[in-house]
Design a protein around this motif. Structure first.
Motif, PDB file in Angstrom:
ATOM      1  N   SER A   1     -20.882 -75.476  15.856  1.00 58.08           N
ATOM      2  CA  SER A   1     -20.632 -75.495  14.415  1.00 58.08           C
ATOM      3  C   SER A   1     -21.927 -75.269  13.653  1.00 58.08           C
ATOM      4  N   PRO A   2     -22.019 -74.207  12.855  1.00 54.75           N
ATOM      5  CA  PRO A   2     -23.287 -73.932  12.159  1.00 54.75           C
ATOM      6  C   PRO A   2     -23.693 -74.997  11.146  1.00 54.75           C
ATOM      7  N   ILE A   3     -22.773 -75.885  10.741  1.00 54.17           N
ATOM      8  CA  ILE A   3     -23.221 -76.976   9.868  1.00 54.17           C
ATOM      9  C   ILE A   3     -24.250 -77.855  10.561  1.00 54.17           C
ATOM     10  N   HIS A   4     -24.281 -77.829  11.893  1.00 55.31           N
ATOM     11  CA  HIS A   4     -25.238 -78.625  12.656  1.00 55.31           C
ATOM     12  C   HIS A   4     -26.433 -77.807  13.124  1.00 55.31           C
TER      13      HIS A   4
ATOM     14  N   SER B   1     -16.085 -73.812   2.859  1.00 58.54           N
ATOM     15  CA  SER B   1     -17.057 -72.909   2.226  1.00 58.54           C
ATOM     16  C   SER B   1     -17.959 -73.644   1.237  1.00 58.54           C
ATOM     17  N   ARG B   2     -17.375 -74.524   0.428  1.00 60.87           N
ATOM     18  CA  ARG B   2     -18.209 -75.273  -0.510  1.00 60.87           C
ATOM     19  C   ARG B   2     -19.190 -76.173   0.229  1.00 60.87           C
ATOM     20  N   MET B   3     -18.718 -76.831   1.283  1.00 56.17           N
ATOM     21  CA  MET B   3     -19.574 -77.715   2.067  1.00 56.17           C
ATOM     22  C   MET B   3     -20.763 -76.955   2.646  1.00 56.17           C
ATOM     23  N   MET B   4     -20.495 -75.772   3.215  1.00 56.74           N
ATOM     24  CA  MET B   4     -21.571 -74.997   3.837  1.00 56.74           C
ATOM     25  C   MET B   4     -22.589 -74.536   2.800  1.00 56.74           C
TER      26      MET B   4
ATOM     27  N   TRP C   1     -26.492 -75.980   3.107  1.00 55.51           N
ATOM     28  CA  TRP C   1     -27.645 -75.116   3.324  1.00 55.51           C
ATOM     29  C   TRP C   1     -28.415 -74.889   2.031  1.00 55.51           C
ATOM     30  N   GLY C   2     -27.705 -74.876   0.907  1.00 56.61           N
ATOM     31  CA  GLY C   2     -28.398 -74.736  -0.371  1.00 56.61           C
ATOM     32  C   GLY C   2     -29.340 -75.897  -0.624  1.00 56.61           C
ATOM     33  N   GLY C   3     -28.917 -77.100  -0.203  1.00 58.00           N
ATOM     34  CA  GLY C   3     -29.767 -78.275  -0.365  1.00 58.00           C
ATOM     35  C   GLY C   3     -30.975 -78.271   0.541  1.00 58.00           C
ATOM     36  N   LYS C   4     -30.983 -77.364   1.520  1.00 56.71           N
ATOM     37  CA  LYS C   4     -32.105 -77.267   2.463  1.00 56.71           C
ATOM     38  C   LYS C   4     -32.949 -76.021   2.236  1.00 56.71           C
TER      39      LYS C   4
ATOM     40  N   THR D   1     -27.889 -69.897  -1.563  1.00 61.91           N
ATOM     41  CA  THR D   1     -26.461 -69.848  -1.243  1.00 61.91           C
ATOM     42  C   THR D   1     -25.618 -69.608  -2.488  1.00 61.91           C
ATOM     43  N   ARG D   2     -24.426 -69.096  -2.261  1.00 61.92           N
ATOM     44  CA  ARG D   2     -23.420 -68.940  -3.303  1.00 61.92           C
ATOM     45  C   ARG D   2     -22.092 -69.449  -2.757  1.00 61.92           C
ATOM     46  N   TYR D   3     -21.367 -70.182  -3.566  1.00 56.64           N
ATOM     47  CA  TYR D   3     -19.978 -70.516  -3.279  1.00 56.64           C
ATOM     48  C   TYR D   3     -19.136 -69.704  -4.239  1.00 56.64           C
ATOM     49  N   ASP D   4     -18.314 -68.804  -3.711  1.00 54.77           N
ATOM     50  CA  ASP D   4     -17.635 -67.834  -4.560  1.00 54.77           C
ATOM     51  C   ASP D   4     -16.150 -67.778  -4.218  1.00 54.77           C
ATOM     52  N   PRO D   5     -15.316 -68.641  -4.858  1.00 56.83           N
ATOM     53  CA  PRO D   5     -13.869 -68.547  -4.661  1.00 56.83           C
ATOM     54  C   PRO D   5     -13.291 -67.415  -5.498  1.00 56.83           C
ATOM     55  N   LEU D   6     -12.597 -66.486  -4.871  1.00 53.61           N
ATOM     56  CA  LEU D   6     -12.078 -65.315  -5.557  1.00 53.61           C
ATOM     57  C   LEU D   6     -10.661 -65.604  -6.055  1.00 53.61           C
ATOM     58  N   PRO D   7     -10.462 -65.614  -7.356  1.00 51.22           N
ATOM     59  CA  PRO D   7      -9.172 -66.027  -7.929  1.00 51.22           C
ATOM     60  C   PRO D   7      -8.006 -65.184  -7.422  1.00 51.22           C
TER      61      PRO D   7
END
Length: 270
Positions: free
Chosen positions: A182-185, A215-218, A222-225, A229-235
């Motif tokens: 898992s890339p979160i780790h 997606s938001r979590m990732m 990583w943005g906090g590190k 990063t961008r979190y982009d939900p497409l309507p």
């Protein structure tokens, strides 16, 4: 909603066969118009990538297809090639073995080899983008410094929630393997070295709460590190129609991927 329901995208999108039929139709047209080169990166039958080449010196981007690591192949997604070729950018779409014939770790090893083959051919770290399972692998390639930037579309970055679902019948993940893959780790890209410090997490705005959360979590993690990063939900888009912008030469998503490739080319070599 249970985890089984949240990750069962085919059940969540009843008209997915029609969307996938459009993928097939556009793929056939693209392959007829511009037949790709089939380039081996290993000895196995599925160890190759389709290369739609815009020119010998063109930038190359890499698309990693989805299918929960257990379905599909590059031929489903050839239809996205014209949007990139129209901008003078080449597109590589790797194939890889599928679960349960192999373990997920072996798929990651194959994707590494494919991305490295593209890098050796072009002399640059490519921008890697991928959908669903491919979004997971795009983030992995970025973590390892193999990608110049990554765009993960509806990615799964924490595999643990898949363990209690029927998807795991083929994946055969246990808690230790899920955590290890898992890339979160995984380490964030090293911002002190050139490239590899941009991750876009794109997701359909109509996807399940779990996909939105992943997606938001990732992006937040990583943005906090220190990663850009961008979190982009497409309507209005679901797990299948989220790929629609990749078929549109003028879409913001295609232009973003091409822009990242151009930025990395001007700033960083392999």
């Amino acid at each position: 909603m249970s985890l089984e329901a949240q990750y069962n995208n085919r059940a969540l999108v009843p008209d997915h066969p029609a969307v996938m039929a459009r993928w097939r139709e556009s793929a056939g047209a693209a392959r007829a118009a511009t037949p790709p080169q089939k380039i081996a990166y290993g000895p196995g039958d599925r160890e190759y990538f389709d290369l739609f080449e815009a020119g010998s010196d063109a930038l190359v981007v890499v698309f990693l297809h989805g299918g929960y690591w257990q379905a599909l192949d590059p031929g489903w997604f050839s239809g996205i090639a014209p949007a990139f070729l129209a901008h003078g950018v080449s597109l590589a779409i790797p194939s890889y073995d599928l679960c349960p014939d192999v373990r997920l770790g072996q798929i990651l090893r194959q994707v590494r080899a494919a991305v490295e083959a593209v890098r050796e051919r072009s002399g640059r770290r490519p921008v890697v983008f991928g959908h669903s399972a491919g979004g997971h692998m795009a983030a992995c390639m970025l973590s390892e410094g193999r990608a110049g930037a990554a765009v993960a579309i509806s990615g799964v970055f924490d595999l643990a929630p898949l363990i209690p679902t029927s998807l795991n019948d083929a994946l055969r993940l246990d808690a230790a393997e899920a955590a290890a893959l898992s890339p979160i780790h995984w380490p964030v890209p090293d911002g002190s070295t050139p490239g590899g410090t941009v991750l876009d997490c794109v997701v359909g705005g109509e996807e399940s709460a779990e996909f939105l959360r992943q997606s938001r979590m990732m992006a937040d993690l990583w943005g906090g590190k220190g990663v850009e990063t961008r979190y982009d939900p497409l309507p209005g888009l679901n797990h299948f129609t989220v790929l629609d912008p990749l078929f549109d030469t003028d879409s913001a998503l295609v232009k973003r991927i091409i822009g990242l490739a151009g930025d990395r080319s001007r700033s960083h070599a392999a």
